[in-house]
Design a protein around this motif. Structure first.
Motif, PDB file in Angstrom:
ATOM      1  N   ALA A 244      -9.099  -0.886   2.484  1.00 14.68           N
ATOM      2  CA  ALA A 244      -8.516   0.222   3.250  1.00 14.68           C
ATOM      3  C   ALA A 244      -7.612   1.077   2.360  1.00 14.68           C
ATOM      4  CB  ALA A 244      -7.738  -0.311   4.449  1.00 14.68           C
ATOM      5  N   LEU A 245      -6.857   0.424   1.482  1.00 16.20           N
ATOM      6  CA  LEU A 245      -5.998   1.166   0.559  1.00 16.20           C
ATOM      7  C   LEU A 245      -6.846   2.019  -0.376  1.00 16.20           C
ATOM      8  CD1 LEU A 245      -3.333   1.925  -0.755  1.00 16.20           C
ATOM      9  CD2 LEU A 245      -3.454  -0.241  -2.049  1.00 16.20           C
TER      10      LEU A 245
ATOM     11  N   GLY B 232       0.791  -1.212   0.000  1.00 15.27           N
ATOM     12  CA  GLY B 232       0.000   0.000   0.000  1.00 15.27           C
ATOM     13  C   GLY B 232       0.828   1.269   0.000  1.00 15.27           C
TER      14      GLY B 232
ATOM     15  N   ASP C 257       0.833  -4.520   4.290  1.00 16.02           N
ATOM     16  CA  ASP C 257       0.684  -3.373   5.178  1.00 16.02           C
ATOM     17  C   ASP C 257      -0.742  -2.826   5.278  1.00 16.02           C
ATOM     18  OD1 ASP C 257       0.662  -2.424   2.574  1.00 16.02           O
ATOM     19  OD2 ASP C 257       1.962  -0.712   2.967  1.00 16.02           O
ATOM     20  N   THR C 258      -1.688  -3.428   4.545  1.00 15.98           N
ATOM     21  CA  THR C 258      -3.062  -2.933   4.563  1.00 15.98           C
ATOM     22  C   THR C 258      -3.958  -3.932   3.827  1.00 15.98           C
ATOM     23  OG1 THR C 258      -4.451  -0.983   4.157  1.00 15.98           O
ATOM     24  CG2 THR C 258      -2.864  -1.560   2.444  1.00 15.98           C
ATOM     25  N   SER C 259      -5.221  -3.599   3.732  1.00 15.20           N
ATOM     26  CA  SER C 259      -6.134  -4.390   2.906  1.00 15.20           C
ATOM     27  C   SER C 259      -6.474  -3.592   1.653  1.00 15.20           C
ATOM     28  CB  SER C 259      -7.417  -4.712   3.680  1.00 15.20           C
ATOM     29  OG  SER C 259      -8.179  -3.531   3.858  1.00 15.20           O
TER      30      SER C 259
ATOM     31  N   ARG D  69      -7.870   5.148   1.344  1.00 17.06           N
ATOM     32  CA  ARG D  69      -6.756   6.098   1.446  1.00 17.06           C
ATOM     33  C   ARG D  69      -6.468   6.766   0.098  1.00 17.06           C
ATOM     34  NH1 ARG D  69      -2.304   2.580   3.373  1.00 17.06           N
ATOM     35  NH2 ARG D  69      -0.991   4.345   2.842  1.00 17.06           N
TER      36      ARG D  69
END
Length: 120
Positions: A63-64, A35, A58-60, A67
């Motif tokens: 979620a990315l 991410g 570092d993320t899903s 962002r």
């Protein structure tokens, strides 16, 4: 030239998509592994299409995407997931299971490319 950003931490999955898209004209594929790298690349050179792995180091993917949207990146997003989902999560235009159904994936890419060529 359509810019496609694929965020994928599994090198085999990344290679599969690279090979599938290599034969498609008018597409430029960039692959990043997490991410953080996706945020840098997408902000510096906004893509026309986002391909996001569901689970990244570092993320899903969801979620990315949130962002990226907050950062002003508004390209359509497709989720690629080893988890079978009945429908794409909110914000995603499509969801593809892994292993990929090559024919369905390529058909969607071609449809996207043709729609982009026609413009708004």
């Amino acid at each position: 030239m359509l810019r496609v950003l694929y965020v994928e931490d599994d090198p085999v999955n990344a290679l599969v998509v690279e090979e599938l898209l290599a034969s498609r004209t008018g597409l430029q594929l960039t692959v990043v592994e997490d991410g953080a790298a996706a945020m840098q690349v997408a902000i510096a050179a906004p893509p026309d299409l986002l391909l996001l792995d569901h689970q990244l180091p570092d993320t899903s993917g969801p979620a990315l995407l949130e962002r990226l949207r907050q950062a002003g990146v508004h390209a359509p997003a497709w989720l690629l997931s080893a988890h079978r989902l009945a429908a794409p999560p909110p914000g995603f235009a499509a969801c593809f299971g892994k292993p990929l159904d090559f024919a369905a994936f390529l058909q969607a890419v071609e449809h996207f490319r043709l729609a982009a060529d026609r413009g708004p």
